[in-house]
Design a protein around this motif. Structure first.
Motif, PDB file in Angstrom:
ATOM      1  N   LEU A 115      -2.819  -5.467  -9.015  1.00  0.00           N
ATOM      2  CA  LEU A 115      -1.827  -6.359  -8.412  1.00  0.00           C
ATOM      3  C   LEU A 115      -1.787  -6.258  -6.901  1.00  0.00           C
ATOM      4  CD1 LEU A 115       1.151  -5.833 -10.897  1.00  0.00           C
ATOM      5  CD2 LEU A 115      -0.555  -7.669 -10.894  1.00  0.00           C
ATOM      6  N   GLY A 116      -2.883  -5.836  -6.282  1.00  0.00           N
ATOM      7  CA  GLY A 116      -2.896  -5.742  -4.828  1.00  0.00           C
ATOM      8  C   GLY A 116      -1.921  -4.690  -4.335  1.00  0.00           C
ATOM      9  N   SER A 117      -1.216  -4.981  -3.260  1.00  0.00           N
ATOM     10  CA  SER A 117      -0.274  -4.022  -2.679  1.00  0.00           C
ATOM     11  C   SER A 117       0.841  -3.649  -3.641  1.00  0.00           C
ATOM     12  CB  SER A 117       0.342  -4.598  -1.401  1.00  0.00           C
ATOM     13  OG  SER A 117      -0.636  -4.869  -0.437  1.00  0.00           O
ATOM     14  N   LEU A 118       1.149  -4.522  -4.593  1.00  0.00           N
ATOM     15  CA  LEU A 118       2.229  -4.233  -5.526  1.00  0.00           C
ATOM     16  C   LEU A 118       1.905  -3.073  -6.457  1.00  0.00           C
ATOM     17  CD1 LEU A 118       3.562  -7.786  -6.468  1.00  0.00           C
ATOM     18  CD2 LEU A 118       4.578  -6.099  -4.941  1.00  0.00           C
ATOM     19  N   GLU A 119       0.648  -2.622  -6.467  1.00  0.00           N
ATOM     20  CA  GLU A 119       0.343  -1.384  -7.191  1.00  0.00           C
ATOM     21  C   GLU A 119       1.179  -0.225  -6.657  1.00  0.00           C
ATOM     22  OE1 GLU A 119      -1.332  -0.880  -9.882  1.00  0.00           O
ATOM     23  OE2 GLU A 119      -1.966  -2.973 -10.028  1.00  0.00           O
ATOM     24  N   LEU A 120       1.553  -0.321  -5.382  1.00  0.00           N
ATOM     25  CA  LEU A 120       2.338   0.747  -4.765  1.00  0.00           C
ATOM     26  C   LEU A 120       3.821   0.642  -5.103  1.00  0.00           C
ATOM     27  CD1 LEU A 120       0.653   0.619  -1.248  1.00  0.00           C
ATOM     28  CD2 LEU A 120       0.288   2.341  -3.022  1.00  0.00           C
ATOM     29  N   ALA A 121       4.201  -0.407  -5.838  1.00  0.00           N
ATOM     30  CA  ALA A 121       5.604  -0.588  -6.206  1.00  0.00           C
ATOM     31  C   ALA A 121       5.880  -0.161  -7.638  1.00  0.00           C
ATOM     32  CB  ALA A 121       6.009  -2.055  -6.034  1.00  0.00           C
ATOM     33  N   PHE A 145       8.021  -7.277  -3.274  1.00  0.00           N
ATOM     34  CA  PHE A 145       7.596  -6.749  -1.983  1.00  0.00           C
ATOM     35  C   PHE A 145       8.779  -6.140  -1.223  1.00  0.00           C
ATOM     36  CE2 PHE A 145       3.722  -9.209  -2.688  1.00  0.00           C
ATOM     37  CZ  PHE A 145       2.763  -8.381  -2.129  1.00  0.00           C
ATOM     38  N   LEU A 146       9.961  -6.711  -1.395  1.00  0.00           N
ATOM     39  CA  LEU A 146      11.155  -6.114  -0.797  1.00  0.00           C
ATOM     40  C   LEU A 146      11.412  -4.743  -1.405  1.00  0.00           C
ATOM     41  CD1 LEU A 146      13.701  -6.272   0.970  1.00  0.00           C
ATOM     42  CD2 LEU A 146      14.826  -7.502  -0.906  1.00  0.00           C
ATOM     43  N   TYR A 147      11.281  -4.649  -2.711  1.00  0.00           N
ATOM     44  CA  TYR A 147      11.453  -3.362  -3.393  1.00  0.00           C
ATOM     45  C   TYR A 147      10.382  -2.369  -2.956  1.00  0.00           C
ATOM     46  CZ  TYR A 147      12.011  -0.044  -7.256  1.00  0.00           C
ATOM     47  OH  TYR A 147      12.205   1.083  -8.007  1.00  0.00           O
ATOM     48  N   LEU A 148       9.143  -2.840  -2.813  1.00  0.00           N
ATOM     49  CA  LEU A 148       8.050  -1.993  -2.342  1.00  0.00           C
ATOM     50  C   LEU A 148       8.368  -1.427  -0.962  1.00  0.00           C
ATOM     51  CD1 LEU A 148       5.144  -0.881  -2.119  1.00  0.00           C
ATOM     52  CD2 LEU A 148       4.399  -3.191  -1.502  1.00  0.00           C
ATOM     53  N   ALA A 149       8.875  -2.273  -0.071  1.00  0.00           N
ATOM     54  CA  ALA A 149       9.218  -1.806   1.276  1.00  0.00           C
ATOM     55  C   ALA A 149      10.260  -0.699   1.211  1.00  0.00           C
ATOM     56  CB  ALA A 149       9.731  -2.975   2.117  1.00  0.00           C
ATOM     57  N   ASP A 150      11.244  -0.868   0.347  1.00  0.00           N
ATOM     58  CA  ASP A 150      12.279   0.161   0.215  1.00  0.00           C
ATOM     59  C   ASP A 150      11.689   1.477  -0.275  1.00  0.00           C
ATOM     60  OD1 ASP A 150      15.187   1.007   0.008  1.00  0.00           O
ATOM     61  OD2 ASP A 150      14.554   1.237  -2.079  1.00  0.00           O
ATOM     62  N   LEU A 151      10.739   1.390  -1.199  1.00  0.00           N
ATOM     63  CA  LEU A 151      10.110   2.609  -1.721  1.00  0.00           C
ATOM     64  C   LEU A 151       9.330   3.356  -0.648  1.00  0.00           C
ATOM     65  CD1 LEU A 151       8.603   1.611  -5.197  1.00  0.00           C
ATOM     66  CD2 LEU A 151      10.607   3.032  -4.764  1.00  0.00           C
ATOM     67  N   CYS A 172      -0.436   2.216  12.905  1.00  0.00           N
ATOM     68  CA  CYS A 172      -0.185   0.909  12.303  1.00  0.00           C
ATOM     69  C   CYS A 172      -0.995   0.762  11.014  1.00  0.00           C
ATOM     70  CB  CYS A 172      -0.570  -0.189  13.298  1.00  0.00           C
ATOM     71  SG  CYS A 172      -0.516  -1.849  12.615  1.00  0.00           S
ATOM     72  N   TYR A 173      -0.340   0.354   9.934  1.00  0.00           N
ATOM     73  CA  TYR A 173      -0.992   0.190   8.638  1.00  0.00           C
ATOM     74  C   TYR A 173      -0.851  -1.255   8.170  1.00  0.00           C
ATOM     75  CZ  TYR A 173      -1.441   5.248   8.131  1.00  0.00           C
ATOM     76  OH  TYR A 173      -1.781   6.564   8.317  1.00  0.00           O
ATOM     77  N   ALA A 174      -1.926  -1.792   7.639  1.00  0.00           N
ATOM     78  CA  ALA A 174      -1.909  -3.175   7.160  1.00  0.00           C
ATOM     79  C   ALA A 174      -2.613  -3.249   5.809  1.00  0.00           C
ATOM     80  CB  ALA A 174      -2.595  -4.093   8.167  1.00  0.00           C
ATOM     81  N   PHE A 175      -2.068  -4.083   4.920  1.00  0.00           N
ATOM     82  CA  PHE A 175      -2.605  -4.231   3.568  1.00  0.00           C
ATOM     83  C   PHE A 175      -2.678  -5.716   3.224  1.00  0.00           C
ATOM     84  CE2 PHE A 175      -0.250  -0.351   3.980  1.00  0.00           C
ATOM     85  CZ  PHE A 175      -0.923   0.617   3.249  1.00  0.00           C
ATOM     86  N   ASP A 176      -3.726  -6.120   2.533  1.00  0.00           N
ATOM     87  CA  ASP A 176      -3.827  -7.487   2.038  1.00  0.00           C
ATOM     88  C   ASP A 176      -4.813  -7.500   0.883  1.00  0.00           C
ATOM     89  OD1 ASP A 176      -2.807 -10.305   3.393  1.00  0.00           O
ATOM     90  OD2 ASP A 176      -4.505 -10.580   2.057  1.00  0.00           O
ATOM     91  N   VAL A 177      -4.800  -8.590   0.118  1.00  0.00           N
ATOM     92  CA  VAL A 177      -5.716  -8.696  -1.015  1.00  0.00           C
ATOM     93  C   VAL A 177      -7.038  -9.340  -0.624  1.00  0.00           C
ATOM     94  CG1 VAL A 177      -3.835  -8.765  -2.686  1.00  0.00           C
ATOM     95  CG2 VAL A 177      -4.762 -10.905  -1.782  1.00  0.00           C
ATOM     96  N   LEU A 178      -7.121  -9.899   0.581  1.00  0.00           N
ATOM     97  CA  LEU A 178      -8.355 -10.509   1.054  1.00  0.00           C
ATOM     98  C   LEU A 178      -8.995  -9.625   2.115  1.00  0.00           C
ATOM     99  CD1 LEU A 178      -7.397 -14.274   1.488  1.00  0.00           C
ATOM    100  CD2 LEU A 178      -8.625 -13.204  -0.399  1.00  0.00           C
ATOM    101  N   GLU A 179     -10.246  -9.241   1.896  1.00  0.00           N
ATOM    102  CA  GLU A 179     -10.951  -8.464   2.898  1.00  0.00           C
ATOM    103  C   GLU A 179     -11.090  -9.266   4.193  1.00  0.00           C
ATOM    104  OE1 GLU A 179     -14.557  -5.264   3.131  1.00  0.00           O
ATOM    105  OE2 GLU A 179     -14.393  -6.566   1.384  1.00  0.00           O
TER     106      GLU A 179
END
Length: 789
Positions: free
Chosen positions: A260-266, A389-395, A212-219
């Motif tokens: 940009l938080g998790s959106l760096e992965l997009a 985030f939808l696009y990120l999920a697809d990637l 299980c993997y989880a990502f957020d911008v707040l520690e």
């Protein structure tokens, strides 16, 4: 409080909030973190033969007991959970009463194992996360627990690689844990595998946590997620729980960096090395730095779940802290982050435009790609972060993976979400779409009144002829996780078109893939009202077939775009072009100002104000765009009396689009205005809407252009004249609010019947009052279900 802020919010110098403005949230969050870590301590202390918090409190005091417990557990390890607690404890003055309550509550919860599996953190998280700008900007519209269970049990989640790139408190992951656990235990039963209950719990918990993997911008959020998952089986040792990441978001002055938080992965083209060298990776027993670029090499996921932030780049919304990244108090920082975000968004848009051209080639909606009037369908800026985030999920998804999302309901009908629908239609089998018509509960998230939808979609490389999508129209949402699971099971088993589970209820409508593609401009048509018969009727109506009693008649319909020459200016351009004045002065022009209920009561209207141009081309714009037919950009259904109005002279408006026809005459204007105010015109308008919040609707210019309307060009002059005469008969009559027009035995119902029958007679369609009563009753009951009594 500044030190506590740094512990909870700062990450590598990237700042996202002003401590003085969120001090209450900081305090509440720190207390919640201490409560959860105390519960976890109480749940595992016996493994290490540590003393209880209550015993230590008797020796010293409650505050010292938590300080000592934190020290003792850190001597063993568990640094990711307790290191932040130790630092926060140093910032607190003596608060013996508060800590006494914390100790009692933590001990009580830890003694009741069933409570550990109830997403306690999530229940509290959305209450304390901060002011409205933090909630809107940081994805903290926390998913309602029953909604999360409904979504994940519909997805039939399994033990596999699961991720949430905007995890918040981890509610969706907790629901995925429950759904996967249920399937895991059922599979053991079906295969006859003999394991003792403790072994089953340990084996499943270990496998789930490790995948299980989880990502957020707040520690703070990622820490809560780790605790939320760990508390499902706190006594199960996890040697390596290090797949929960805190991604930096914000602007760093020192080196002019933006993240940009998790959106760096997009990003289409990555820039990780330019942003920073490390990201926090959190586990139960470890916390270490590792290269952020390593995240690029993560294996694709089997299941991605998300309720992402969906703030839009629309300014500050009239509030301090409004707009996208509005929680950033420093305007320079916000502008830098927004600029970077815009670059990523444009990359995504370009990538999806090509997909749309392929999908719509040689279809009846190809005009959306070729006609400049429909260019807004290629823009995604108003869709907000949720789209990316939808696009990120697809990637990040496997080729045969699955996605489950909670998103604004505008996903189904919004112009800015069109390319999102293209993505889903092109690469996914859209299995389920869920909307709510429970009065005043159109959302699936806490802390918002916005209309939302949820969906489950399976990635596929090849679409099958028999592919179907089930639209779930929820009439009453499940109020417990058990009720949600029961509802999901009945939906999955296809127990008819109407299903119940406890007090929850829903209609099911199944759509073939062909229909999904034909209506990709607006999937909201399939759930436009909570009535299956009306849903079927409006689909036929949009194709030109009208049902009167048991008879079906053909009507000549066409897209409004084929009839109109221009369609006015929107409210933003109006404000940029004209100044409203109350008096007629040299150079002024007429307008209809405002959209209050008294101005929407009859089909006939007159100008009520004047405007002066404030830009050089202002007068030319008025001469080009002013029109007699007025259609609204927004409709508040509970107070609207009409859907279109006709002015006695050409005007512009700040809240209505002024329409000019290619072939202009008063009779043609009147005929079109009359059609839009018939029951069938109202139904087509409702079916083409973009829903923001319950009965608060909008139709943009491009949506009006696509709207099927009566083809007045196909009518002979005699019929047009007769329709105009019917308009004259009703133009000054107030039928009442639209919902009231369909209530049995009301004055509005009588006038509504007279207008509709008069229209049908002109069109050569025979109808009696009884033929319409069933239709009106269906509309009335549907509006009551939607809007409430």
């Amino acid at each position: 409080m500044l030190k506590t802020h740094d512990i909870l919010y700062e990450l590598y110098g990237f700042s996202i909030g002003e401590p003085s403005k969120i001090k209450e949230a900081i305090f509440a969050q720190s207390v919640l973190a201490m409560l959860l870590s105390s519960i976890y301590y109480e749940s595992i202390r016996y493994v290490y033969k540590l003393d209880s918090l209550e015993n230590m409190a008797l020796v010293t005091n409650p505050q010292e007991s938590i300080i000592k417990a934190t020290h003792d557990i850190l001597e063993i390890d568990y640094e990711p959970i307790f290191e932040a607690i130790r630092e926060m404890l140093k910032t607190y003055p003596q608060l013996l009463s508060l800590f006494a309550r914390l100790v009692r509550l933590a001990s009580d919860i830890a003694s009741k194992k069933s409570l550990l599996r109830r997403d306690l953190a999530g229940k509290v998280y959305h209450k304390v996360v901060g002011d409205w700008s933090l909630k809107k900007g940081l994805a903290t519209f926390y998913t309602q627990i029953p909604s999360a269970y409904l979504l994940l049990y519909l997805s039939k989640a399994r033990l596999s690689r699961i991720a949430d790139f905007a995890c918040g408190s981890g509610t969706l992951l907790v629901a995925a844990y429950s759904a996967a656990n249920s399937f895991y235990r059922m599979s053991l039963l079906q295969t006859g595998t003999d394991m003792n209950p403790k072994e089953i719990e340990t084996d499943f918990h270990t496998q789930f946590i490790n995948s299980c993997y989880a990502f957020d911008v707040l520690e703070y959020a990622t820490q809560i997620t780790a605790l939320n998952l760990a508390l499902h089986s706190p006594e199960t040792p996890i040697p390596e729980f290090s797949s929960i990441y805190t991604m930096p978001l914000g602007y760093r002055v020192q080196d002019n960096s933006v993240s940009l938080g998790s959106l760096e992965l997009a990003r289409v083209s990555g820039k990780f090395e330019q942003i920073m060298n490390h990201v926090t990776r959190t586990g139960l027993k470890k916390k270490r730095k590792e290269l952020l670029a390593k995240l690029l090499h993560l294996e694709p996921f089997d299941l991605i779940v998300m309720n992402p932030p969906f703030a839009r780049t629309t300014g500050r919304g009239g509030k301090e802290g409004g707009g996208m990244f509005g929680f950033m108090s420093d305007e320079k920082s916000r502008k830098e982050v927004l600029k970077d975000y815009t670059g990523v968004r444009d990359e995504v848009r370009k990538a999806l435009e090509g997909m749309a051209r392929t999908l719509l080639k040689e279809t009846n909606l190809e005009l959306l790609l070729k006609d400049d009037d429909f260019r807004p369908y290629m823009n995604i800026w108003q869709a907000g972060e949720g789209f990316l985030f939808l696009y990120l999920a697809d990637l990040r998804l496997k080729n045969d993976g699955k996605i489950c999302f909670v998103l604004p309901k505008s996903l189904l009908s919004g112009i800015s979400w069109f390319l999102g629908r293209v993505l889903l239609a092109a690469k996914y089998h859209l299995k389920y779409v869920i909307v709510s018509y429970e009065p005043n509960n159109y959302n699936f998230s806490e802390s918002t009144s916005l209309s939302e939808c949820m969906f489950v979609a399976d990635r596929t490389d090849k679409h099958l002829d028999g592919e179907e999508t089930t639209f779930v129209t929820v009439l009453q949402k499940p109020h417990t996780s058990i009720e949600a699971i029961a509802l999901a099971n009945r939906i999955n088993s296809r127990e008819g078109s109407f299903i119940e589970a406890g007090k929850s209820m829903a209609f099911l409508t199944t759509i073939k893939r062909r229909e999904l593609l034909e209506n990709i401009d607006n999937w909201g048509r399939f759930v436009f009202l909570p009535n299956i018969e009306l849903q079927d009727e409006v689909i036929n109506l949009l194709a030109g077939t009208i049902k009167i009693g048991s008879n079906k008649e053909e009507l000549p319909l066409t897209r409004m775009n084929t009839l109109i020459a221009t369609i006015g200016v929107d409210r933003h351009r109006f404000v940029d072009t004209f100044k409203v004045i109350n008096s007629n002065v040299p150079g002024s022009m007429r307008m209809l100002q405002g959209g209050e209920e008294e101005q929407r009561q009859t089909m006939a209207t007159v100008p009520n104000a004047y405007i002066l141009p404030i830009i050089e081309r202002g007068k030319a714009i008025f001469e080009e765009k002013a029109g007699n037919l007025l259609i609204p950009d927004r409709i508040w259904l509970e107070t609207a009396h009409v859907t279109a109005m006709l002015s006695n002279e050409p005007v512009l408006s700040n809240l209505f689009y002024s329409v000019r026809l290619k072939k202009e005459s008063q009779d043609r204007f009147k005929s079109l205005c009359l059609w839009l105010n018939t029951t069938w015109g109202i139904l087509t308008t409702l079916a083409s809407r973009e829903e923001t919040r319950g009965g608060f609707l909008s139709l943009k210019m491009s949506q009006w252009r696509l709207l099927p309307v009566l083809n007045i060009d196909a009518l002979d002059k005699k019929k047009v004249k007769a329709l105009a005469s019917t308009f004259d008969d009703f133009q000054d009559k107030d039928l009442g609010r639209i919902p009231e027009q369909y209530i049995s035995n009301g004055r509005g119902r009588q006038l509504r019947t007279q207008l509709d029958i008069a229209f049908l007679e002109v069109m050569g369609i025979e109808a009696k009052e009884n033929d319409l009563s069933t239709l009106y009753d269906d509309i009335s009951s549907s509006l009551k279900q939607w809007l409430g009594e």
